[in-house]
Design an enzyme around this catalytic site. Structure first.
Site, PDB file in Angstrom:
ATOM      1  N   ARG A   1       5.504   0.207   6.014  1.00  0.00           N
ATOM      2  CA  ARG A   1       4.212   0.783   5.683  1.00  0.00           C
ATOM      3  C   ARG A   1       3.828  -0.257   4.680  1.00  0.00           C
ATOM      4  NH1 ARG A   1       3.992   5.639   2.235  1.00  0.00           N
ATOM      5  NH2 ARG A   1       3.453   4.044   0.740  1.00  0.00           N
TER       6      ARG A   1
ATOM      7  N   TYR B   1       5.524   3.577  -7.180  1.00  0.00           N
ATOM      8  CA  TYR B   1       6.846   3.913  -6.808  1.00  0.00           C
ATOM      9  C   TYR B   1       7.553   2.843  -6.078  1.00  0.00           C
ATOM     10  CZ  TYR B   1       4.165   5.434  -2.587  1.00  0.00           C
ATOM     11  OH  TYR B   1       3.333   5.448  -1.535  1.00  0.00           O
TER      12      TYR B   1
ATOM     13  N   HIS C   1       0.090   5.115   1.662  1.00  0.00           N
ATOM     14  CA  HIS C   1       0.225   6.528   2.338  1.00  0.00           C
ATOM     15  C   HIS C   1      -0.990   6.567   3.174  1.00  0.00           C
ATOM     16  CE1 HIS C   1       1.546  10.094   4.301  1.00  0.00           C
ATOM     17  NE2 HIS C   1       0.693  10.871   3.848  1.00  0.00           N
TER      18      HIS C   1
END
Lengths: 446, 392
Positions: free
Chosen positions: B286, B299, B290
């Protein structure tokens, strides 16, 4: 001339405000559709916002650092520059406010026909350029954060207070002393700036909470300051801290630093005593892995970390940050030197990424750079130990019964007494001191 | 736990200090990855899957490239529209174009796809107008398209539940007897690495296996479930889980549109001809957040992102086309131009999209209107009319 206001949208789900981290365009700039114009940080994310309009930037409504409500205008763009006389001049910031457009006005003007309008993709754009989207289009949110510009606190608007010796009659001075009021903090209303009894009484009037005393500056607590405060309070009142000190002769380390600087392996990196302190700490961690650990209250477990992610406390334009070198124990000395150089450089430029600050396991704070001898550092939350390195000074020192001048420093080690006992903490600190006093041990224990 | 079964001391210590994930010994097999087009654009032969690409000529290659570029361009425009306040949220597919276009193009008209909320590329292949997707994210509709018309179900926000829907639908296909022939039908269920931990997904695996349902489980392993890394979902490669449920699993390079097309074609062919389910793990990344509400810099390491940039799904097709002489500069320029036109159409259409009428919520509650719903509709309509009189 056709002015369009862009209002701060809800960038997440149900957010009410965002902080302007920095503008990527300036007033007067010509911008294209979807060109990133501003970086905004919300409670959820720091994102770049692309412009919904092409045209010329007429006004930026907020400075970097300000917090803006969702729905309030942030930028005004002239989508048809060159249409009105006098255009091309630098827009006047004092120009009468642009009437707030209705929501429908937020929709860029679109041509009724199939013809591509000015400013739209493929259409004419100001400056004789064609508004095209290069490659696959506008940049998406990148994983890079720009340095946060720290705006200086606004200068107090209160009348300047004369510093130095205040003028006042002796009884007034006594009154001020009795009341614990600093005369120099009072602006005198008497002749020639003399502080009168009434001035002192007025200064004594208990200030209602929130009312600033003369000369006070109130700085909003946010960002890194807020985070630092939360972390320090959480750490200080969760982990029972013990701090021990060791003063040691690091002359050999100073000499070694000088020698390393001449080696080709270290030609491109900074070699400082901190590098050898870091190396000694890493070796000590290998000898005493219990110091490279965390207390997991929720799981009722002590977590012994497999790798040493070595944090370095750094004073940066954004405030105190503790970026860490991942798996520092696996690096050779040149590699460690390069990592420390890069880390401090990045921090100083304010480009430290959040991932660089996450996952630290033990920390060094170098207060020596400020000329200070030592301190009682507070643990970086979740870590078991933090080493404080003081300034290295030429100091009279006893060697073989003789007083000689040696390079001496004081090390301070704070540790979490829940998982590190005094004996262990003392051995750890003594080991580091021994390695710095005699780098041969550094080799022997590596 | 009885004292008899208490773990020995060493095991207890191991439980207290679990080893690093990296320390875990290698599992069952060597990990195999099906790749037919390298990141450098080199076509590599494969003993099993080459035959599933027998019909892929230059024209098909170019159309695959075109789909990849257009899908990415729509995605970028939609992300910009969200940042400009025109969409409530957007789930970007950036980096997953090949996994979606490759599998989407493997579907036949009689097949039926059950997407998550990120399958914009599959929607494109099924003929769903991108604007219909944007309507959902703009809050202008609760659906956006007729699933039966496109063989493409409505977006499913609940994580993993569509795998059960796909399995149930596939069992229906089998009960109708529409399986086992050359013109049989199958379903495909899309989900992610995070969903693989859901009970629904594991239940779907069990049902599909024991009923030999004609379903393909297509897992886009993009390495991240919002901020949770893959290590928090599994300790073995995801495709190897299929073995435990009793059907084949295969890992395919999800950034390789040819490999994804071939592997999905085989899985669908197997399903249509009565060979039962397959788990396809499309190994991808990805590249974006998100959703637009997420900030991945909090993160994950930018070095991972940089490494995956080199495996870009579009660049390798472009390199293959250009170096093999299958396409010229004019073609690439025309695709880019088409993409910009499409993006402009999506933008205009989004901004001009009408708000839904207040009575529309009553329309799709039941297939046949009930007395209660009709009464509610009438009452609300009367209530709304009251405002019209006031303002008149």
């Amino acid at each position: 001339m056709e002015l369009r206001e862009f209002k701060l949208p809800d960038l997440g789900e149900g957010l009410t405000e965002g902080e302007i981290l920095g503008w990527l365009v300036a007033e007067g700039d010509t911008i294209t559709l979807n060109q990133p114009i501003v970086e905004v940080e919300t409670a959820k994310a720091a994102v770049e916002v692309p412009s919904p309009y092409a045209g010329r930037v007429v006004k930026l409504h907020h400075d970097a650092g300000s917090t803006v409500d969702v729905g309030s205008p942030i930028i005004t763009v002239d989508t048809a520059p060159g249409d009105a006389p006098g255009d091309g001049m630098v827009p006047d910031a004092d120009a009468p406010p642009v009437p707030s457009p209705s929501p429908a006005d937020l929709v860029p003007t679109l041509p009724d026909t199939q013809e591509v309008g000015a400013g739209l993709i493929g259409g004419a754009a100001p400056g004789g350029r064609t508004a095209v989207l290069v490659g696959y289009g506008p940049r998406t949110t990148t994983a890079v954060r720009r340095a946060r510009k720290q705006s200086a606190p606004a200068a107090p608007e209160a009348p300047a207070v004369a510093r130095g010796k205040a003028l006042a009659k002796p009884p007034v001075r006594k009154l001020a002393r009795d009341l614990g009021i600093d005369l120099t903090s009072i602006a005198g209303s008497g002749e020639g700036g003399t502080v009168t009894r009434a001035d002192v009484q007025a200064a004594r009037t208990p200030a209602a909470q929130g009312v600033p005393r003369s000369g006070d500056v109130r700085v909003p607590i946010r960002g890194v300051r807020k985070l630092t405060a939360q972390n320090m309070v959480a750490s200080a009142f969760t982990a029972p801290h013990v701090t021990e000190f060791l003063t040691c002769d690091v002359t050999a380390t100073s000499e070694l630093v000088g020698r390393l600087r001449t080696l080709p392996e270290f030609a491109d990196v900074k070699v400082t005593p901190l590098l050898l302190v870091a190396k000694a700490l890493l070796v000590a961690c290998r000898r005493h892995p219990e110091l490279n650990a965390s207390w997991d209250e929720a799981a009722q477990e002590i977590v012994l970390h497999g790798a040493v992610n070595l944090g370095i406390a750094a004073a940066t334009p954004r405030g105190l940050l503790v970026p860490n070198v991942k798996d520092a124990g696996s690096l050779g000395l040149p590699g460690l030197a390069a990592a420390l150089t890069a880390l401090t450089q990045t921090a100083r430029e304010g480009r430290t990424a959040p991932a660089d600050m996450a996952g630290g396991t033990i920390t060094i704070t170098n207060v020596g750079v400020f000329g200070v001898d030592t301190g009682t550092p507070i643990l970086n939350p979740g870590e078991a130990a933090i080493l404080c390195v003081g300034v290295i000074r030429p100091t009279p020192w006893v060697v073989d019964g003789q007083i000689v001048v040696r390079d001496v420093t004081t090390l301070g080690l704070s540790f979490d007494h829940r998982l590190v006992d005094g004996q262990l903490g003392s051995q750890f600190l003594a080991d580091i001191g021994a390695m710095l006093s005699d780098p041969a041990r550094l080799l022997a224990w590596s | 736990m009885t004292p008899k079964s208490a773990p020995p001391r060493a095991a207890a210590r191991e439980a207290a200090f679990p080893p690093d994930v990296a320390d875990i010994p290698p599992v069952l097999d060597e990990v195999e990855l099906v790749q037919l087009l390298t990141p450098e654009g080199e076509r590599v032969p494969h003993p099993v899957y080459d035959r599933y690409l027998a019909d892929v000529d230059d024209e098909t290659l170019r159309s695959l490239y075109r789909d990849l570029v257009l899908v990415r361009r729509v995605d970028v425009e939609a992300t910009a529209l969200q940042r400009q306040g025109e969409l409530g949220i957007w789930a970007s597919l950036l980096g997953q174009e090949a996994a979606q276009v490759g599998s989407g193009r493997a579907l036949l008209p009689q097949d039926y796809a059950f997407p998550t909320y990120r399958e914009h590329g599959v929607a494109w292949c099924r003929g769903v107008d991108p604007l219909a997707l944007l309507g959902l994210f703009r809050g202008a509709t609760n659906g956006g398209w007729d699933p039966r018309e496109h063989g493409f179900h409505l977006y499913t926000i609940v994580i993993g539940s569509q795998t059960l829907h796909a399995t149930g639908y596939a069992m229906g296909i089998a009960m109708d007897g529409a399986v086992g022939d050359a013109d049989g039908a199958a379903t495909i269920a899309y989900f992610g690495d995070g969903a693989s931990s859901q009970g629904d997904v594991n239940e779907a695996f069990v049902w599909a296996a024991v009923y030999n349902a004609p379903v393909v489980f297509f897992c886009q392993n993009n390495q991240w479930a919002i901020s949770e890394p893959l290590e928090r979902q599994t300790r073995i490669p995801l495709y190897q889980r299929a073995r435990g449920f009793g059907f084949p699993g295969v890992r395919v390079d999800g950034n390789d549109v040819l490999a994804t097309l071939a592997v999905t074609r085989k899985a669908l062919t197997d399903a249509r001809t009565g060979q039962g389910p397959t788990l396809v793990e499309a190994f991808t990344y990805r590249m974006g957040a998100h959703t637009t509400s997420d900030d991945p810099t909090r993160y994950r390491l930018s070095s991972d992102l940089e490494a995956w940039k080199l495996k870009d799904p579009i660049e390798r097709v472009k390199a293959h086309l250009a170096r093999g002489g299958h396409a010229d500069a004019e073609f690439f320029a025309s695709v880019d131009a088409d993409a910009d036109v499409l993006a402009a159409r999506v933008r205009t259409g989004c901004l001009e999209m009408p708000d839904p009428g207040p009575l529309e919520i009553f329309e799709a509650v039941y297939a046949d209107p009930t007395v209660q719903i009709s009464q509610q509709r009438q009452g609300f309509s009367t209530y709304l009319d009251g405002f019209a009189e006031e303002s008149a």
